[in-house]
Design an enzyme around this catalytic site. Structure first.
Site, mmCIF file in Angstrom:
data_model
loop_
_atom_site.group_PDB
_atom_site.id
_atom_site.type_symbol
_atom_site.label_atom_id
_atom_site.label_comp_id
_atom_site.label_asym_id
_atom_site.label_seq_id
_atom_site.Cartn_x
_atom_site.Cartn_y
_atom_site.Cartn_z
ATOM 1 N N ASN A 166 0.352 -0.989 5.469
ATOM 2 C CA ASN A 166 1.299 -0.280 6.341
ATOM 3 C C ASN A 166 0.683 -0.375 7.730
ATOM 4 O O ASN A 166 -0.283 0.356 8.011
ATOM 5 C CB ASN A 166 1.418 1.199 5.975
ATOM 6 C CG ASN A 166 2.157 1.471 4.680
ATOM 7 O OD1 ASN A 166 3.265 1.969 4.671
ATOM 8 N ND2 ASN A 166 1.533 1.167 3.555
ATOM 9 N N GLU B 98 0.865 -1.184 0.000
ATOM 10 C CA GLU B 98 0.000 0.000 0.000
ATOM 11 C C GLU B 98 0.904 1.239 0.000
ATOM 12 O O GLU B 98 1.985 1.213 0.610
ATOM 13 C CB GLU B 98 -0.859 -0.005 1.277
ATOM 14 C CG GLU B 98 -1.631 1.267 1.569
ATOM 15 C CD GLU B 98 -2.175 1.331 3.003
ATOM 16 O OE1 GLU B 98 -1.471 0.858 3.925
ATOM 17 O OE2 GLU B 98 -3.295 1.845 3.184
ATOM 18 N N CYS C 122 -4.953 -2.743 3.045
ATOM 19 C CA CYS C 122 -4.670 -2.604 4.461
ATOM 20 C C CYS C 122 -5.846 -2.864 5.411
ATOM 21 O O CYS C 122 -6.254 -3.998 5.575
ATOM 22 C CB CYS C 122 -4.045 -1.246 4.722
ATOM 23 S SG CYS C 122 -3.031 -1.305 6.209
ATOM 24 N N ASN D 134 -6.862 6.582 -1.439
ATOM 25 C CA ASN D 134 -5.812 5.609 -1.175
ATOM 26 C C ASN D 134 -6.124 4.467 -2.146
ATOM 27 O O ASN D 134 -7.127 3.762 -1.964
ATOM 28 C CB ASN D 134 -5.886 5.137 0.286
ATOM 29 C CG ASN D 134 -4.715 4.246 0.666
ATOM 30 O OD1 ASN D 134 -4.054 3.684 -0.231
ATOM 31 N ND2 ASN D 134 -4.474 4.094 1.950
ATOM 32 N N LYS E 161 -9.550 2.501 -1.610
ATOM 33 C CA LYS E 161 -9.731 1.986 -0.250
ATOM 34 C C LYS E 161 -11.056 2.446 0.366
ATOM 35 O O LYS E 161 -11.328 3.652 0.449
ATOM 36 C CB LYS E 161 -8.562 2.438 0.630
ATOM 37 C CG LYS E 161 -8.516 1.805 2.025
ATOM 38 C CD LYS E 161 -7.212 2.199 2.698
ATOM 39 C CE LYS E 161 -7.054 1.550 4.066
ATOM 40 N NZ LYS E 161 -5.736 1.915 4.675
ATOM 41 N N GLU F 9 -5.698 8.925 7.943
ATOM 42 C CA GLU F 9 -6.281 8.507 6.660
ATOM 43 C C GLU F 9 -7.671 9.090 6.463
ATOM 44 O O GLU F 9 -8.026 9.438 5.341
ATOM 45 C CB GLU F 9 -6.334 6.979 6.561
ATOM 46 C CG GLU F 9 -4.942 6.357 6.445
ATOM 47 C CD GLU F 9 -5.000 4.919 6.010
ATOM 48 O OE1 GLU F 9 -4.568 4.058 6.789
ATOM 49 O OE2 GLU F 9 -5.492 4.643 4.900
HETATM 50 N N1 ING Z 1 -3.108 0.580 8.799
HETATM 51 C C1 ING Z 1 -3.570 -0.158 9.891
HETATM 52 C C2 ING Z 1 -4.292 -1.444 9.516
HETATM 53 O O1 ING Z 1 -5.499 -1.552 9.494
HETATM 54 C C3 ING Z 1 -4.467 -0.220 12.093
HETATM 55 C C4 ING Z 1 -4.355 0.644 10.871
HETATM 56 C C5 ING Z 1 -3.323 -0.662 12.728
HETATM 57 C C6 ING Z 1 -5.696 -0.622 12.517
HETATM 58 C C7 ING Z 1 -3.424 -1.516 13.846
HETATM 59 C C8 ING Z 1 -5.822 -1.455 13.634
HETATM 60 C C9 ING Z 1 -4.680 -1.907 14.291
HETATM 61 O O2 ING Z 1 -3.567 -2.398 9.307
HETATM 62 C C10 ING Z 1 -3.750 0.961 7.669
HETATM 63 N N2 ING Z 1 -3.026 1.705 6.805
HETATM 64 O O3 ING Z 1 -4.932 0.694 7.464
#
Ligand code: ING
Length: 311
Positions: free
Chosen positions: A197, A47, A172, A110, A127, A146
């Protein structure tokens, strides 16, 4: 009779904030050339693969934000990746920040594209599930903006006939929502590609930090098994601008088994020969949707956004 496609998952290590796109592109081309030497036909990149994960910072000036977006795809800096892919006869999935002019206004998504072996864009996704928050939240060690920088994707979860099968994409956070995989499963997806990410530290629930790798594989393995599809999940990994991002890049079979996974947090290619016909083992059996699903009992899933009071 096997319907094989040799897939490469090309994990990227950190991309610095001031790293030019040409540097990220050079790293991706190196992985693509390594892939070519291993007979790979389709490479999946992460991503937002062209720049650092910029939603980790609050930026007030729209020009600073827009500097991380692509106004054309391919553009002058991404064209070399398309050219090498065409030269090598390799298709690819690329995650990037899309700045588009639509309905008379500027839109920010995104996004990801699917490019075939001739270097033609044959699929696009934007996204849908945007995690994080909209306003600066000073209590956080880093932001996750985001919801501020991107609009919700407006293309749904399409699938495309390409590479000898039915393929879909997501990005993601989408992988954490079963609806993502099911909508593509209902279009008979045989391969779902996604980049991510994912920070190790999740400020709203630090007690879950040690579970990030587990949750990452849990949701992708479930998505694969419950829809009988191959899933390829590719990380932007490592210590990027002070933020630790998980790795865990992997290729998952329709049975939910992880066939191969990365061992490092840097630029790393893994390869697997995926037999798309193996999807039948699941899709004509335990998850034969036409035989076993009961949509009349699932009305609530699309009838409401949030929870409803129990009766
Ligand atoms: N990153 C993360 C994901 O869903 C996140 C945001 C991190 C959500 C950890 C929950 C826990 O993997 C992106 N870019 O969506």
């Amino acid at each position: 009779m096997a319907r094989n496609i040799v897939i490469g998952a090309a994990q990227l290590g950190p991309i610095a904030r001031d790293e030019p796109r040409s540097s990220a592109i050079a790293r991706m081309i190196a992985l693509m050339r390594e892939a070519s030497g291993k007979g790979v036909e389709l490479v999946v990149f992460p991503e937002l693969a062209l720049t650092t994960f910029f939603p980790r910072w609050f930026m007030a000036d729209q020009a600073d934000i827009d500097a991380f977006f692509e106004t054309s795809m391919p553009g002058p800096e991404t064209a070399p990746l398309f050219e090498v892919a065409k030269e090598l006869g390799i298709g690819f999935y690329l995650g990037y920040a899309e700045l588009a002019e639509e309905d008379g206004r500027v839109r920010h998504f995104n996004a990801s594209i699917l490019v075939d072996k001739e270097g033609k864009i044959v699929g696009k996704y934007r996204k849908v599930h945007l995690p994080g928050h909209r306003e600066h939240e000073s209590w956080r060690p880093f932001q996750h903006l985001e919801k501020r920088y991107f609009e919700t994707g407006n293309l749904g979860f399409p699938t495309f006939s390409a590479f000898g099968g039915t393929v879909g994409m997501c990005l993601c956070n989408d992988r954490r929502w079963p609806e993502t995989f099911r909508v593509m499963g209902l279009q008979q997806a045989e391969l779902v590609m996604l980049g991510y990410n994912t920070p190790v530290h999740y400020p709203p629930a630090p007690e879950h930090d040690h579970l990030q790798d587990f949750h990452n594989h849990l949701v992708m393995q479930a998505g694969a098994y419950q829809n009988g599809t191959w899933v390829v999940g590719v990380a932007k990994a490592g210590h990027e601008e002070g933020c630790d991002l998980i790795g865990g890049t992997c290729i998952i079979a329709p049975t939910g088994e992880i066939a191969v996974q990365c061992q490092t947090l840097g630029d790393e290619l893994i390869v697997h020969t995926c037999d798309l016909d193996r999807c039948r083992e699941i899709q004509t059996n335990i998850f034969d949707f036409a035989q076993h699903r009961e949509p009349d009992s699932y009305q609530l899933i699309t009838a409401t956004k949030g929870v409803r009071k129990p009766n």
